[in-house]
Design a protein around this motif. Structure first.
Motif, short mmCIF file in Angstrom:
data_model
loop_
_atom_site.label_atom_id
_atom_site.label_comp_id
_atom_site.label_asym_id
_atom_site.label_seq_id
_atom_site.Cartn_x
_atom_site.Cartn_y
_atom_site.Cartn_z
N LEU A 9 38.69 24.32 51.46
CA LEU A 9 37.63 24.49 50.48
C LEU A 9 38.04 23.91 49.14
CD1 LEU A 9 34.93 25.57 49.49
CD2 LEU A 9 35.98 27.84 49.25
N LEU A 10 39.29 24.10 48.75
CA LEU A 10 39.77 23.55 47.49
C LEU A 10 39.61 22.04 47.46
CD1 LEU A 10 41.14 23.99 44.75
CD2 LEU A 10 43.35 23.86 45.92
N ARG A 11 39.91 21.37 48.55
CA ARG A 11 39.73 19.92 48.61
C ARG A 11 38.27 19.53 48.41
NH1 ARG A 11 43.56 17.03 53.18
NH2 ARG A 11 45.57 17.62 52.26
N VAL A 12 37.36 20.31 49.03
CA VAL A 12 35.94 20.04 48.88
C VAL A 12 35.51 20.23 47.42
CG1 VAL A 12 33.62 20.86 49.50
CG2 VAL A 12 35.38 20.61 51.27
N LEU A 13 35.98 21.30 46.80
CA LEU A 13 35.65 21.58 45.40
C LEU A 13 36.16 20.47 44.48
CD1 LEU A 13 36.46 25.39 45.35
CD2 LEU A 13 34.18 24.36 45.34
N CYS A 14 37.37 19.98 44.75
CA CYS A 14 37.95 18.93 43.90
C CYS A 14 37.19 17.61 44.05
CB CYS A 14 39.43 18.74 44.25
SG CYS A 14 40.48 20.12 43.70
N ARG A 15 36.65 17.37 45.23
CA ARG A 15 35.82 16.17 45.40
C ARG A 15 34.48 16.33 44.70
NH1 ARG A 15 38.06 16.06 50.75
NH2 ARG A 15 36.25 17.19 51.56
N TRP A 17 33.81 18.33 42.07
CA TRP A 17 34.03 18.39 40.63
C TRP A 17 35.38 17.73 40.31
CZ3 TRP A 17 31.81 22.63 43.17
CH2 TRP A 17 30.49 22.94 42.78
N PRO A 18 35.43 16.41 40.33
CA PRO A 18 36.71 15.70 40.21
C PRO A 18 37.40 15.87 38.86
CG PRO A 18 34.87 14.16 40.13
CD PRO A 18 34.30 15.47 40.52
N TYR A 19 36.66 16.30 37.84
CA TYR A 19 37.27 16.44 36.52
C TYR A 19 37.79 17.86 36.27
CZ TYR A 19 35.01 11.96 35.91
OH TYR A 19 34.61 10.66 36.08
N THR A 20 37.68 18.72 37.28
CA THR A 20 38.25 20.06 37.19
C THR A 20 39.56 20.08 37.97
OG1 THR A 20 36.04 21.07 37.08
CG2 THR A 20 37.87 22.50 37.71
N THR A 21 40.63 20.53 37.37
CA THR A 21 41.93 20.52 38.02
C THR A 21 41.97 21.53 39.16
OG1 THR A 21 42.84 22.16 36.50
CG2 THR A 21 43.09 19.82 35.89
N ALA A 22 42.72 21.19 40.20
CA ALA A 22 42.82 22.07 41.36
C ALA A 22 43.34 23.45 40.98
CB ALA A 22 43.72 21.42 42.41
N SER A 23 44.26 23.50 40.04
CA SER A 23 44.85 24.78 39.66
C SER A 23 43.86 25.69 38.94
CB SER A 23 46.08 24.54 38.78
OG SER A 23 45.71 23.85 37.59
N SER A 24 42.74 25.13 38.50
CA SER A 24 41.74 25.94 37.79
C SER A 24 40.93 26.82 38.75
CB SER A 24 40.78 25.04 37.02
OG SER A 24 41.46 24.28 36.04
N TRP A 25 40.89 26.43 40.00
CA TRP A 25 40.04 27.15 40.95
C TRP A 25 40.74 28.40 41.48
CZ3 TRP A 25 35.07 26.13 41.37
CH2 TRP A 25 34.60 24.84 41.07
N LYS A 26 40.00 29.49 41.51
CA LYS A 26 40.45 30.73 42.12
C LYS A 26 39.51 31.00 43.31
CE LYS A 26 43.25 31.08 38.66
NZ LYS A 26 44.63 30.57 38.83
N ILE A 27 40.09 31.22 44.48
CA ILE A 27 39.31 31.37 45.71
C ILE A 27 39.70 32.67 46.40
CG2 ILE A 27 38.77 30.34 47.96
CD1 ILE A 27 39.53 27.62 46.79
N ARG A 28 38.68 33.38 46.88
CA ARG A 28 38.96 34.60 47.65
C ARG A 28 37.92 34.73 48.77
NH1 ARG A 28 35.13 38.42 46.17
NH2 ARG A 28 34.28 38.26 44.05
N ALA A 84 25.64 21.79 47.38
CA ALA A 84 26.01 20.57 48.09
C ALA A 84 26.32 20.91 49.54
CB ALA A 84 27.23 19.91 47.44
N MET A 85 26.18 19.89 50.39
CA MET A 85 26.61 19.97 51.77
C MET A 85 27.76 19.00 51.94
SD MET A 85 25.72 21.50 54.71
CE MET A 85 27.05 21.51 55.93
N ALA A 86 28.92 19.50 52.34
CA ALA A 86 30.11 18.67 52.54
C ALA A 86 30.52 18.80 54.00
CB ALA A 86 31.24 19.13 51.62
N PRO A 87 31.38 17.90 54.50
CA PRO A 87 31.85 18.05 55.89
C PRO A 87 32.46 19.43 56.14
CG PRO A 87 32.47 15.90 55.02
CD PRO A 87 31.90 16.67 53.87
N HIS A 88 31.87 20.15 57.07
CA HIS A 88 32.34 21.48 57.49
C HIS A 88 32.10 22.58 56.46
CE1 HIS A 88 34.20 19.28 60.71
NE2 HIS A 88 34.99 18.62 59.87
#
Length: 287
Positions: A9-15, A17-28, A84-88
């Motif tokens: 999911l983090l990879r999908v989010l980074c694609r 919103w490419p200008y948001t750093t991966a470390s900014s995302w919190k996922i649960r 958005a709809m992303a692969p998977h």
């Protein structure tokens, strides 16, 4: 190396919103019987990620269909908006609010709100995805634990597969999984989440599923139907609708039984056997 769901999911989010750093995302993870939804935020965006999972495919879950259905409903304001709809993955807006408590569910003022929401839904144009109930039952049959199979169950299954279904009273779009955990009270009103089983079906079948899923007794059912049939877009003939719901109830019971048995085989979670057992007994299925 196999990535975890959260890493995927983090990879999908980074694609997205490419200008948001991966470390900014919190996922649960979000709670639920399938545990395939996640909440993600970077402090500005608030997202629900819903994964397409292999076991879900076996149950008929399809995120592409869910995406199309939610876009279809986008103007009704009764469901989350698609981002958005992303692969998977299906990305949805996070709705602020609180889930309906069990003690709220049968209160008269809440029944009015629920009836208004469901009549709004049932009055929409069809999704274009009809419920293929017989196909669903046949598919589930292939996935159950054969160690639990009895000759009586085989006869029962053949009876359902070969029997004629009740005629359609009114074909409508339906959510098919309405319960406390999928109803959200928001500042904009009552909303339904988790549309993965939504389909076009008879309103009698949809309401029979509502009643069985929530274990409503006859007085609770009639209280709801009074609210439902009194709505501006509700079905007017309550007597006919009540009769139609009763015609569909054995089919609903068997559908829920089969779903529970498949989930037991998939997960080994005894919770699903507990769900199945009262239905097994109602059909006379004992070992």
């Amino acid at each position: 190396m196999t990535l975890s769901n959260q890493d995927c999911l983090l990879r999908v989010l980074c694609r997205q919103w490419p200008y948001t750093t991966a470390s900014s995302w919190k996922i649960r993870p979000l709670s639920g019987l399938t545990n395939e939804s996640y909440y993600a935020t970077d402090g500005e965006y608030h997202i629900v990620g819903r994964r397409q999972w292999q076991q879900g495919k076996q149950l008929g879950v399809n995120r592409q269909r869910e995406n199309a259905i939610l876009r279809h409903l986008s103007q009704t304001k009764i469901a989350p908006q698609v981002i958005a709809m992303a692969p998977h993955w299906l990305l949805l807006e996070w709705l602020p609010g609180h889930l309906i408590e069990q003690n709220e569910f049968s209160q008269p003022d809440f029944l009015q709100k629920l009836a208004a929401l469901l009549t709004t839904l049932h009055h929409q144009p069809l999704f274009g995805y009809p419920l293929q109930l017989r196909h669903q039952l046949e598919s589930h049959w292939l996935q159950i634990d054969k160690a639990r199979l009895t000759p009586r169950w085989l006869r029962l299954h053949k009876q359902f597969i070969s029997s004629s279904m009740p005629s359609i009273l009114k074909l409508s779009p339906a959510h098919m999984d309405v319960h406390c955990g999928n109803l959200l009270n928001t500042p904009q009103g009552l909303k339904l989440i988790d549309w993965e089983y939504a389909a076009d079906t008879d309103i009698g079948f949809a309401l029979a599923t509502l009643f069985r899923t929530n274990h409503w007794d006859e007085p609770q059912q009639q209280d709801f139907l009074r609210c439902y049939c009194s709505q501006p877009s509700g079905y007017r003939d309550r007597t006919l609708l009540t009769r139609q719901i009763k015609h569909w109830q054995p089919w609903v019971d068997y559908m829920i039984l089969m779903w529970s048995e498949v989930r037991w085989k998939q997960s080994g979670n005894p919770q699903f056997l507990e769900l199945a057992q009262p239905l097994r007994l109602s059909f006379g299925l004992t070992f």
